[in-house]
Design a protein around this motif. Structure first.
Motif, PDB file in Angstrom:
ATOM      1  N   PRO A 407       0.826  -1.284  -0.136  1.00  0.00           N
ATOM      2  CA  PRO A 407      -0.026   0.004   0.228  1.00  0.00           C
ATOM      3  C   PRO A 407       0.804   1.088   0.112  1.00  0.00           C
ATOM      4  CG  PRO A 407       0.032  -0.968   2.084  1.00  0.00           C
ATOM      5  CD  PRO A 407       0.675  -2.183   1.206  1.00  0.00           C
ATOM      6  N   GLY A 408       0.264   2.298  -0.618  1.00  0.00           N
ATOM      7  CA  GLY A 408       0.891   3.500  -0.717  1.00  0.00           C
ATOM      8  C   GLY A 408       0.727   4.622   0.379  1.00  0.00           C
ATOM      9  N   GLU A 412      -4.892   2.895   3.241  1.00  0.00           N
ATOM     10  CA  GLU A 412      -4.987   1.487   2.419  1.00  0.00           C
ATOM     11  C   GLU A 412      -4.340   0.601   3.276  1.00  0.00           C
ATOM     12  OE1 GLU A 412      -3.396  -0.786  -1.494  1.00  0.00           O
ATOM     13  OE2 GLU A 412      -2.947   1.766  -1.145  1.00  0.00           O
ATOM     14  N   LEU A 413      -3.330   0.893   3.877  1.00  0.00           N
ATOM     15  CA  LEU A 413      -2.686  -0.390   4.924  1.00  0.00           C
ATOM     16  C   LEU A 413      -3.645  -0.646   5.973  1.00  0.00           C
ATOM     17  CD1 LEU A 413       0.961  -0.361   6.089  1.00  0.00           C
ATOM     18  CD2 LEU A 413      -0.881  -0.697   7.749  1.00  0.00           C
ATOM     19  N   MET A 414      -4.433   0.040   6.655  1.00  0.00           N
ATOM     20  CA  MET A 414      -5.182  -0.144   7.449  1.00  0.00           C
ATOM     21  C   MET A 414      -6.507  -1.009   7.205  1.00  0.00           C
ATOM     22  SD  MET A 414      -3.438   0.607  10.138  1.00  0.00           S
ATOM     23  CE  MET A 414      -4.730   0.398  11.504  1.00  0.00           C
ATOM     24  N   ALA A 415      -6.603  -0.654   5.957  1.00  0.00           N
ATOM     25  CA  ALA A 415      -7.922  -1.541   5.283  1.00  0.00           C
ATOM     26  C   ALA A 415      -7.663  -2.911   5.014  1.00  0.00           C
ATOM     27  CB  ALA A 415      -8.501  -0.416   4.303  1.00  0.00           C
ATOM     28  N   LEU A 435      -0.058   9.746   9.975  1.00  0.00           N
ATOM     29  CA  LEU A 435       1.010   9.723   9.294  1.00  0.00           C
ATOM     30  C   LEU A 435       0.761  10.062   7.778  1.00  0.00           C
ATOM     31  CD1 LEU A 435       2.625   6.303  10.829  1.00  0.00           C
ATOM     32  CD2 LEU A 435       3.236   8.876  11.363  1.00  0.00           C
ATOM     33  N   ASP A 436      -0.327   9.659   7.237  1.00  0.00           N
ATOM     34  CA  ASP A 436      -0.534  10.252   5.666  1.00  0.00           C
ATOM     35  C   ASP A 436      -0.455  11.570   5.469  1.00  0.00           C
ATOM     36  OD1 ASP A 436      -0.881   7.427   4.826  1.00  0.00           O
ATOM     37  OD2 ASP A 436      -3.174   7.753   5.260  1.00  0.00           O
ATOM     38  N   ASP A 437      -0.698  12.442   6.668  1.00  0.00           N
ATOM     39  CA  ASP A 437      -0.549  13.896   6.673  1.00  0.00           C
ATOM     40  C   ASP A 437       0.811  14.302   6.272  1.00  0.00           C
ATOM     41  OD1 ASP A 437      -3.113  14.296   7.049  1.00  0.00           O
ATOM     42  OD2 ASP A 437      -2.803  14.461   9.053  1.00  0.00           O
ATOM     43  N   ALA A 446       4.510   3.845   4.817  1.00  0.00           N
ATOM     44  CA  ALA A 446       3.477   2.624   4.663  1.00  0.00           C
ATOM     45  C   ALA A 446       3.999   1.515   3.816  1.00  0.00           C
ATOM     46  CB  ALA A 446       2.411   3.287   3.648  1.00  0.00           C
ATOM     47  N   ARG A 447       4.976   1.613   3.148  1.00  0.00           N
ATOM     48  CA  ARG A 447       5.523   0.344   2.485  1.00  0.00           C
ATOM     49  C   ARG A 447       6.390  -0.357   3.432  1.00  0.00           C
ATOM     50  NH1 ARG A 447       4.064   3.915  -1.226  1.00  0.00           N
ATOM     51  NH2 ARG A 447       3.396   2.983  -3.328  1.00  0.00           N
TER      52      ARG A 447
END
Length: 567
Positions: A407-408, A412-415, A435-437, A446-447
């Motif tokens: 996931p990028g 997406e990772l949590m899903a 962390l996406d912010d 994320a990777r």
């Protein structure tokens, strides 16, 4: 921004120092003294970091020396400026590096570091005035293209040159091409719309405006990559003009979006160039620049023998910190290369058997080119046609067919945590999603988190069968063949004694678990994975209960919890 200059290294450094001094004077700061002159014979020697305080909270660090790679690899000079911000510190880092051959590379990084006051500074840092001053001064270039401040209007006679730039394999920056609506005056559209629309792009992209004649020629030549009607299109590197599939890769900003809200449209237009600037791998000379090593305040030289041990311990700790910072920088560069490989694999040209005969890619497989491109060859990363090896898997990792794409984003990772049947996330998703912010490095984090979860899952599968041969740290040090390897130095068995004995810090690490693990529904999770570095330093905390419930419980993914450094 990352650009080149044809100037010799010493001349580029001198001009950059002059511009930096003039900008500091204009901002009301003290001018820094001239940098020490280096004799030609000493150019290969490392310059110790020089820290200058230019009044108030303004700090300037200067250093330089040989690039990593041994004698003859090249040299670099760096300037790092820190100035106060309303809720933290602005930081500018200017690096100039010249390899044994090739041009001088110039990189300018602008960052905002926030304090722990709870006030969030917007993620988007404005384009520094220093960048606008340096570009014309250094005659900055990106491959064959000149990197200019203002949009350049092109005529029909210049379209071939533009297409050559788009297809050039050395191009790193996006190329933004703007069209003019029919029955609109060219000059008025450029001044009223294109210039304010591109105000966030200096140093991050090259900008062109097509006059009516150029628009026709351009769209005839690039039938899969057209732009017209007042729209603006961003052409990313490695354009394949003969590919309809590649056309979908280059985003278009429609005229109605621009006219609805010009300021918001400017932010949308700058999004892709900023992402590319942060995630694209560095050119070799800049990648070979060592991390900045600012000596920590030491013990007084006339101190007693007891303090000699303190000095030695401080020097050892400083050396370890420097090594860890260098390792993090090298790892970030590896993540950038991984991202590029994944994106290239994602746009792999169609191979025989990928699509039924007669589909959109059939003409490409037969070697048919769009009209207007006969004789024009675009060299891609995989050779003359840009075709990649068939051994590369869909995950972007060569030789790994069938593995899921990492996931990028953390959203997406949590899903997708359900893809790890022996891992259970028990914490609060908000800390991970935050962390996406941090857009500049959030994708790499994320990777790397996904890599850690993959390794934990494989370890858990072996541990419940009694075949792991130790804990997760030992698993990372001796990963079985065919399993996903996670860096052993990033797998930490537990927190320090200081953290464990500090009531507040220990409480932060008492994370949720099921009642079958602990009746209090809380357990201390000192074992963790290092996801990033620096002050933010994301961590993944987990509890290995494979010998009990047969599962691993992940209690926290987020910014570094409090310890002696983050405090």
């Amino acid at each position: 921004m990352t650009v080149t200059t044809a100037l010799p290294h010493a001349d580029a450094v001198a001009l950059a120092d002059q511009r930096l001094a003039a900008w500091l004077k204009h901002e009301g700061c003290e001018e820094p003294p001239p940098a020490a002159h280096r004799p030609v014979a000493a150019e290969a020697a490392e310059i110790p970091v020089e820290r200058l305080r230019l009044g108030g909270r303004v700090l300037l660090d200067r250093d330089g020396g040989p690039l990593r790679g041994g004698p003859g690899a090249g040299r670099y000079d760096r300037r790092r400026l820190r100035t106060p911000a309303p809720h933290g510190t602005h930081q500018l880092t200017l690096t100039m590096a010249t390899g044994a051959e090739g041009p001088t590379w110039v990189r300018l990084e602008a960052e905002t570091h926030t304090t722990g006051s709870g006030v969030r500074t917007p993620c988007r840092v404005p384009v520094p005035e220093l960048a606008c001053g340096l570009l014309p001064l250094l005659d900055a270039a990106d491959g064959p293209a000149a990197v200019q401040l203002a949009p350049r209007v092109l005529t029909a006679a210049e379209v071939d040159g533009l297409i050559d730039e788009l297809c050039d394999p050395e191009r790193r920056l996006p190329t933004v091409v703007a069209s003019v609506p029919v029955n609109h005056a060219l000059d008025a559209w450029v001044e009223d719309v294109v210039r304010p629309l591109c105000r966030q792009l200096p140093g991050l992209a090259t900008v062109y405006v097509l006059d009516p004649g150029a628009r026709t020629e351009f769209n005839v030549a690039l039938e899969y990559h057209t732009v017209y009607g007042g729209a603006v299109r961003t052409y990313l590197p490695e354009v394949d003009p003969a590919s309809r599939q590649d056309g979908a890769r280059h985003p278009v900003l429609a005229r109605h979006r621009i006219e609805e809200d010009l300021r918001r449209a400017a932010g949308l237009l700058a999004r892709e160039p900023r992402r590319l600037a942060a995630e694209q791998p560095l050119p070799p000379p800049l990648a070979a620049v060592p991390v900045l090593r600012v000596p920590a305040p030491g013990v007084r030289a006339d101190s007693g023998p007891d303090d000699a041990c303190a000095r030695a311990a401080l020097a050892h700790e400083e050396q370890q910190d420097h090594a860890e910072q260098q390792a993090r920088a090298d790892e970030l560069e590896r993540v950038r290369h991984s991202l590029r490989r994944e994106r290239r694999q994602g746009r792999r040209p169609a191979l025989p058997g990928d699509e039924p005969s007669g589909g959109p890619a059939a003409g490409l497989r037969r070697g048919v080119q769009p009209r207007g491109l006969a004789g024009r060859l675009c060299i891609g990363p995989g050779g003359a046609s840009g075709r990649r090896s068939a051994g590369s898997g869909p995950s972007g990792r060569p030789g790994a067919p069938g593995l899921p794409v990492a996931p990028g984003t953390f959203t997406e990772l949590m899903a997708r945590l359900g893809e790890f049947p022996l891992l259970t996330f028990t914490g609060d998703q908000k800390s991970a999603l935050a962390l996406d912010d941090l857009r500049c490095t959030g994708a790499g984090w994320a990777r790397l988190t996904w890599d850690g979860l993959t390794a934990l899952q494989e370890y858990a599968e072996a541990a419940v069968r009694g075949q792991a041969g130790g804990d997760f740290k030992q698993w990372c040090e001796h990963t079985p063949a065919g399993c996903h390897r996670f860096p052993p130095r990033k797998a930490v068995r537990g927190e320090s004694r200081t953290v464990f004995s500090h009531t507040k810090w220990k409480r932060e690490r008492m994370l949720p678990v099921p009642e079958c693990v602990d009746v209090s529904r809380r357990a201390f999770m000192g074992a963790h994975l290092r996801i990033g570095g620096g002050r933010t330093a994301p961590r993944l905390h987990y509890l290995d209960d494979c010998s009990g419930s047969g599962r691993i419980y992940v209690g926290y993914i987020g910014l570094h919890l409090t310890n002696t450094r983050t405090n």
